[in-house]
Motif scaffolding. Structure first.
Motif, PDB file in Angstrom:
ATOM      1  N   ILE A  63       0.851  -1.190   0.000  1.00 10.77           N
ATOM      2  CA  ILE A  63       0.000   0.000   0.000  1.00 10.77           C
ATOM      3  C   ILE A  63       0.889   1.242   0.000  1.00 10.77           C
ATOM      4  O   ILE A  63       1.747   1.395   0.868  1.00 10.77           O
ATOM      5  N   PRO A  64       0.699   2.132  -0.988  1.00 11.99           N
ATOM      6  CA  PRO A  64       1.545   3.323  -1.070  1.00 11.99           C
ATOM      7  C   PRO A  64       1.213   4.353   0.018  1.00 11.99           C
ATOM      8  O   PRO A  64       0.116   4.362   0.568  1.00 11.99           O
ATOM      9  N   GLN A  65       2.179   5.225   0.286  1.00 10.68           N
ATOM     10  CA  GLN A  65       1.982   6.325   1.237  1.00 10.68           C
ATOM     11  C   GLN A  65       0.977   7.307   0.658  1.00 10.68           C
ATOM     12  O   GLN A  65       0.921   7.464  -0.557  1.00 10.68           O
ATOM     13  N   PRO A  66       0.197   7.992   1.425  1.00 13.21           N
ATOM     14  CA  PRO A  66       0.061   7.915   2.870  1.00 13.21           C
ATOM     15  C   PRO A  66      -0.946   6.848   3.314  1.00 13.21           C
ATOM     16  O   PRO A  66      -1.191   6.687   4.502  1.00 13.21           O
ATOM     17  N   TYR A  67      -1.499   6.110   2.377  1.00 11.31           N
ATOM     18  CA  TYR A  67      -2.567   5.164   2.713  1.00 11.31           C
ATOM     19  C   TYR A  67      -2.078   3.990   3.555  1.00 11.31           C
ATOM     20  O   TYR A  67      -2.862   3.365   4.258  1.00 11.31           O
ATOM     21  N   ASP A  68      -0.785   3.697   3.517  1.00 11.86           N
ATOM     22  CA  ASP A  68      -0.249   2.637   4.369  1.00 11.86           C
ATOM     23  C   ASP A  68      -0.383   2.996   5.842  1.00 11.86           C
ATOM     24  O   ASP A  68      -0.408   2.121   6.700  1.00 11.86           O
ATOM     25  N   GLU A  69      -0.504   4.284   6.148  1.00 12.39           N
ATOM     26  CA  GLU A  69      -0.633   4.740   7.533  1.00 12.39           C
ATOM     27  C   GLU A  69      -2.073   5.074   7.925  1.00 12.39           C
ATOM     28  O   GLU A  69      -2.436   4.955   9.081  1.00 12.39           O
ATOM     29  N   ILE A  70      -2.894   5.495   6.963  1.00 13.98           N
ATOM     30  CA  ILE A  70      -4.221   6.010   7.325  1.00 13.98           C
ATOM     31  C   ILE A  70      -5.379   5.112   6.931  1.00 13.98           C
ATOM     32  O   ILE A  70      -6.495   5.312   7.403  1.00 13.98           O
ATOM     33  N   ALA A  71      -5.152   4.133   6.090  1.00 12.00           N
ATOM     34  CA  ALA A  71      -6.258   3.284   5.640  1.00 12.00           C
ATOM     35  C   ALA A  71      -6.445   2.109   6.594  1.00 12.00           C
ATOM     36  O   ALA A  71      -5.549   1.291   6.770  1.00 12.00           O
ATOM     37  N   ASP A  72      -7.600   2.057   7.222  1.00 13.26           N
ATOM     38  CA  ASP A  72      -7.923   0.947   8.110  1.00 13.26           C
ATOM     39  C   ASP A  72      -8.791  -0.095   7.415  1.00 13.26           C
ATOM     40  O   ASP A  72      -8.940  -1.202   7.903  1.00 13.26           O
ATOM     41  N   ALA A  73      -9.370   0.282   6.296  1.00 13.41           N
ATOM     42  CA  ALA A  73     -10.242  -0.619   5.556  1.00 13.41           C
ATOM     43  C   ALA A  73     -10.074  -0.347   4.066  1.00 13.41           C
ATOM     44  O   ALA A  73      -9.693   0.760   3.664  1.00 13.41           O
ATOM     45  N   VAL A  74     -10.347  -1.337   3.271  1.00 15.94           N
ATOM     46  CA  VAL A  74     -10.233  -1.201   1.818  1.00 15.94           C
ATOM     47  C   VAL A  74     -11.066  -0.019   1.328  1.00 15.94           C
ATOM     48  O   VAL A  74     -10.662   0.709   0.423  1.00 15.94           O
ATOM     49  N   GLU A  75     -12.193   0.205   1.958  1.00 22.06           N
ATOM     50  CA  GLU A  75     -13.087   1.294   1.554  1.00 22.06           C
ATOM     51  C   GLU A  75     -12.463   2.676   1.740  1.00 22.06           C
ATOM     52  O   GLU A  75     -12.930   3.654   1.168  1.00 22.06           O
ATOM     53  N   HIS A  76     -11.397   2.788   2.532  1.00 23.85           N
ATOM     54  CA  HIS A  76     -10.723   4.058   2.760  1.00 23.85           C
ATOM     55  C   HIS A  76      -9.759   4.424   1.634  1.00 23.85           C
ATOM     56  O   HIS A  76      -9.240   5.539   1.618  1.00 23.85           O
ATOM     57  N   MET A  77      -9.512   3.513   0.721  1.00 24.57           N
ATOM     58  CA  MET A  77      -8.570   3.775  -0.361  1.00 24.57           C
ATOM     59  C   MET A  77      -9.323   4.196  -1.620  1.00 24.57           C
ATOM     60  O   MET A  77     -10.324   3.573  -1.980  1.00 24.57           O
ATOM     61  N   PRO A  78      -8.849   5.246  -2.304  1.00 23.46           N
ATOM     62  CA  PRO A  78      -9.529   5.684  -3.525  1.00 23.46           C
ATOM     63  C   PRO A  78      -9.400   4.638  -4.637  1.00 23.46           C
ATOM     64  O   PRO A  78      -8.394   3.927  -4.726  1.00 23.46           O
ATOM     65  N   LEU A  79     -10.415   4.567  -5.475  1.00 20.56           N
ATOM     66  CA  LEU A  79     -10.420   3.584  -6.555  1.00 20.56           C
ATOM     67  C   LEU A  79      -9.319   3.834  -7.579  1.00 20.56           C
ATOM     68  O   LEU A  79      -8.876   2.905  -8.246  1.00 20.56           O
ATOM     69  N   ASP A  80      -8.840   5.073  -7.695  1.00 23.95           N
ATOM     70  CA  ASP A  80      -7.775   5.370  -8.662  1.00 23.95           C
ATOM     71  C   ASP A  80      -6.369   5.234  -8.064  1.00 23.95           C
ATOM     72  O   ASP A  80      -5.377   5.516  -8.735  1.00 23.95           O
ATOM     73  N   LEU A  81      -6.265   4.781  -6.813  1.00 21.33           N
ATOM     74  CA  LEU A  81      -4.966   4.559  -6.183  1.00 21.33           C
ATOM     75  C   LEU A  81      -4.217   3.459  -6.925  1.00 21.33           C
ATOM     76  O   LEU A  81      -4.753   2.384  -7.169  1.00 21.33           O
ATOM     77  N   ILE A  82      -2.975   3.741  -7.313  1.00 23.28           N
ATOM     78  CA  ILE A  82      -2.152   2.787  -8.064  1.00 23.28           C
ATOM     79  C   ILE A  82      -1.192   2.075  -7.103  1.00 23.28           C
ATOM     80  O   ILE A  82      -0.516   2.711  -6.295  1.00 23.28           O
TER      81      ILE A  82
END
Length: 93
Positions: A63-82
């Motif tokens: 999981i790329p930054q910053p989502y590796d620190e702030i995403a607690d669930a798959v739903e917290h990640m944007p659909l366009d996140l690569i």
């Protein structure tokens, strides 16, 4: 490609970025979006900064930054996140 070994020189993980052209299960590869991954897999879960696919703890997307620190669930990640990195290791323990 990144290869990690333990103190006995046994390979414990292999990591690749989007320059690697191989595919896992003929459809998953580094450089895919969250949208693509959801469309190609049945289940996704976050585990230790990685996205585990279909409960296969031997393959993951980093999981790329910053989502590796702030995403607690798959739903917290944007659909366009690569996801530009994949990792092959045994995360089952």
């Amino acid at each position: 490609m990144t290869i990690v070994v333990d103190s006995s020189d046994l390979i414990v993980s292999i990591g690749c970025n989007q320059s690697y052209t191989g595919r896992y299960k003929e459809c998953l590869f580094a450089g895919q979006s969250m949208r693509d991954i959801i469309g190609l897999t049945s289940r996704q879960r976050i585990f230790n900064g990685s996205l585990i696919i279909d409960d296969d703890f031997e393959f993951s997307f980093v999981i790329p930054q910053p989502y590796d620190e702030i995403a607690d669930a798959v739903e917290h990640m944007p659909l366009d996140l690569i996801f530009n990195e994949i990792c092959v290791a045994d995360f089952s323990s």
